[in-house]
Design an enzyme around this catalytic site. Structure first.
Site, PDB file in Angstrom:
ATOM      1  N   LYS A  13       0.906  -7.580  -4.368  1.00 41.74           N
ATOM      2  CA  LYS A  13       1.232  -8.819  -5.091  1.00 41.74           C
ATOM      3  C   LYS A  13       1.080  -8.635  -6.596  1.00 41.74           C
ATOM      4  O   LYS A  13       1.951  -9.005  -7.370  1.00 41.74           O
ATOM      5  CB  LYS A  13       0.323  -9.979  -4.655  1.00 41.74           C
ATOM      6  CG  LYS A  13       0.314 -10.267  -3.183  1.00 41.74           C
ATOM      7  CD  LYS A  13      -0.531 -11.493  -2.851  1.00 41.74           C
ATOM      8  CE  LYS A  13      -1.995 -11.405  -3.217  1.00 41.74           C
ATOM      9  NZ  LYS A  13      -2.763 -10.432  -2.410  1.00 41.74           N
ATOM     10  N   ARG A  88      -5.633 -19.589  -1.212  1.00 42.83           N
ATOM     11  CA  ARG A  88      -6.142 -18.691  -0.175  1.00 42.83           C
ATOM     12  C   ARG A  88      -6.654 -19.464   1.017  1.00 42.83           C
ATOM     13  O   ARG A  88      -7.073 -18.849   2.000  1.00 42.83           O
ATOM     14  CB  ARG A  88      -7.293 -17.859  -0.752  1.00 42.83           C
ATOM     15  CG  ARG A  88      -6.908 -16.412  -1.124  1.00 42.83           C
ATOM     16  CD  ARG A  88      -8.113 -15.799  -1.774  1.00 42.83           C
ATOM     17  NE  ARG A  88      -8.202 -14.380  -1.694  1.00 42.83           N
ATOM     18  CZ  ARG A  88      -7.880 -13.555  -2.704  1.00 42.83           C
ATOM     19  NH1 ARG A  88      -7.368 -14.031  -3.810  1.00 42.83           N
ATOM     20  NH2 ARG A  88      -8.064 -12.260  -2.582  1.00 42.83           N
ATOM     21  N   ARG A 126      -7.623   3.003  -4.019  1.00 41.99           N
ATOM     22  CA  ARG A 126      -7.290   2.368  -5.302  1.00 41.99           C
ATOM     23  C   ARG A 126      -8.406   2.596  -6.319  1.00 41.99           C
ATOM     24  O   ARG A 126      -9.577   2.565  -5.987  1.00 41.99           O
ATOM     25  CB  ARG A 126      -7.098   0.860  -5.085  1.00 41.99           C
ATOM     26  CG  ARG A 126      -6.772   0.103  -6.354  1.00 41.99           C
ATOM     27  CD  ARG A 126      -6.180  -1.247  -6.033  1.00 41.99           C
ATOM     28  NE  ARG A 126      -7.190  -2.233  -5.648  1.00 41.99           N
ATOM     29  CZ  ARG A 126      -6.889  -3.515  -5.422  1.00 41.99           C
ATOM     30  NH1 ARG A 126      -5.648  -3.956  -5.533  1.00 41.99           N
ATOM     31  NH2 ARG A 126      -7.836  -4.356  -5.072  1.00 41.99           N
ATOM     32  N   ARG A 159     -13.262  -0.516  -7.727  1.00 41.14           N
ATOM     33  CA  ARG A 159     -13.768  -1.886  -7.673  1.00 41.14           C
ATOM     34  C   ARG A 159     -14.826  -1.970  -6.593  1.00 41.14           C
ATOM     35  O   ARG A 159     -14.675  -1.390  -5.525  1.00 41.14           O
ATOM     36  CB  ARG A 159     -12.626  -2.851  -7.336  1.00 41.14           C
ATOM     37  CG  ARG A 159     -12.044  -3.539  -8.541  1.00 41.14           C
ATOM     38  CD  ARG A 159     -10.791  -4.295  -8.196  1.00 41.14           C
ATOM     39  NE  ARG A 159     -10.973  -5.319  -7.171  1.00 41.14           N
ATOM     40  CZ  ARG A 159     -10.023  -6.202  -6.818  1.00 41.14           C
ATOM     41  NH1 ARG A 159      -8.856  -6.173  -7.434  1.00 41.14           N
ATOM     42  NH2 ARG A 159     -10.230  -7.094  -5.883  1.00 41.14           N
ATOM     43  N   ARG A 170     -12.940  -8.335   3.724  1.00 42.12           N
ATOM     44  CA  ARG A 170     -11.895  -9.106   3.026  1.00 42.12           C
ATOM     45  C   ARG A 170     -10.704  -9.361   3.946  1.00 42.12           C
ATOM     46  O   ARG A 170     -10.110 -10.437   3.924  1.00 42.12           O
ATOM     47  CB  ARG A 170     -11.438  -8.358   1.754  1.00 42.12           C
ATOM     48  CG  ARG A 170     -12.478  -8.405   0.638  1.00 42.12           C
ATOM     49  CD  ARG A 170     -12.201  -7.367  -0.427  1.00 42.12           C
ATOM     50  NE  ARG A 170     -11.067  -7.680  -1.261  1.00 42.12           N
ATOM     51  CZ  ARG A 170     -10.451  -6.789  -2.045  1.00 42.12           C
ATOM     52  NH1 ARG A 170     -10.858  -5.531  -2.068  1.00 42.12           N
ATOM     53  NH2 ARG A 170      -9.448  -7.159  -2.786  1.00 42.12           N
TER      54      ARG A 170
END
Ligand code: AMP
Length: 214
Positions: A13, A88, A126, A159, A170
């Site tokens: 996104k 969300r 990532r 992160r 998550r």
């Protein structure tokens, strides 16, 4: 253009939102980015959000809704916006509808469809610039050996919420709280599916074709 980008964390996104914001001249409003900035600044909001975020949970609806309400009053949002990572939950979506009213309603919700196995692979590989937020990927787009961002010179890090345990949490939260928004927007006839497991350029082409319908 008033758009929502819906999809699991790591579905791409943010990458497409940055492109769209640049090319269409409308702001990308990422609640995750706003919260990370608040954490960095050590503000009251940041202090509240930090623990929740690093555990992979969701920041309470009332806090997020107020944050978005304020953001949408800024002048740059007048000509349109891309909501990235918001709403969300169903409660957030209902508040958003009420906030925008019928005159400024959301026009399109793009759902970024990616399998869970791919998401886990993408998120755990990532790496992110701690300063400007640019993303890298140790497999497909490795950060420079210096460990510093090519865009701003900031330090590239993983992160805290991109570790495998937190990624799984998550995803669980996403399935439980966010996935039901597909049905919510399908009923409103605003939901469009993007085959987001393809290469970035192909997803972009699909997205541009859908947006041309607006
Ligand atoms: P993101 O960068 O969109 O993956 O967001 C990172 C984290 O910020 C999430 O895992 C949540 O803890 C929090 N967050 C971001 N957006 C929201 C939202 N709309 N509602 C609740 N929590 C959020």
């Amino acid at each position: 253009m008033r758009l929502i980008f819906l999809g699991a964390p790591g579905s791409g996104k943010g990458t497409q939102a940055v492109y769209l914001a640049e090319n269409y001249g409308i702001p990308q409003i990422s609640t995750g980015d706003i919260l990370r900035k608040a954490v960095q600044d050590g503000s009251e909001l940041g202090q509240k959000a930090q623990v929740i975020m690093s555990n992979g949970g969701l920041v309470p609806d009332d806090i997020i809704i107020e944050l978005v309400r304020e953001r949408l009053t800024l002048p740059d949002a007048g000509k349109g916006f891309i909501l990235d990572g918001f709403p969300r939950t169903i409660a957030q979506a209902e508040s958003l509808d009420a906030m925008l009213g019928s005159g400024k309603a959301i026009q399109m919700v793009l759902f970024f469809d990616v399998s869970e196995a791919e998401i886990i692979k993408r998120l755990t590989s990532r790496r992110t610039c701690s300063q400007c937020g640019k993303n890298y990927n140790v497999i497909s787009d490795p950060p420079p050996a210096s460990g510093l961002c090519v865009q701003c010179g900031g330090k590239i890090v993983q992160r805290e919420d991109d570790t495998e345990t937190t990624v799984r949490k998550r995803l669980q939260v996403y399935e439980e709280k966010t996935a039901p928004l597909k049905a919510f927007y399908n009923v409103q006839k605003k939901l469009y599916i993007l085959h987001a497991e393809q290469a970035v350029e192909r997803v972009r082409a699909e997205m541009d074709a859908l947006l041309a319908q607006l």
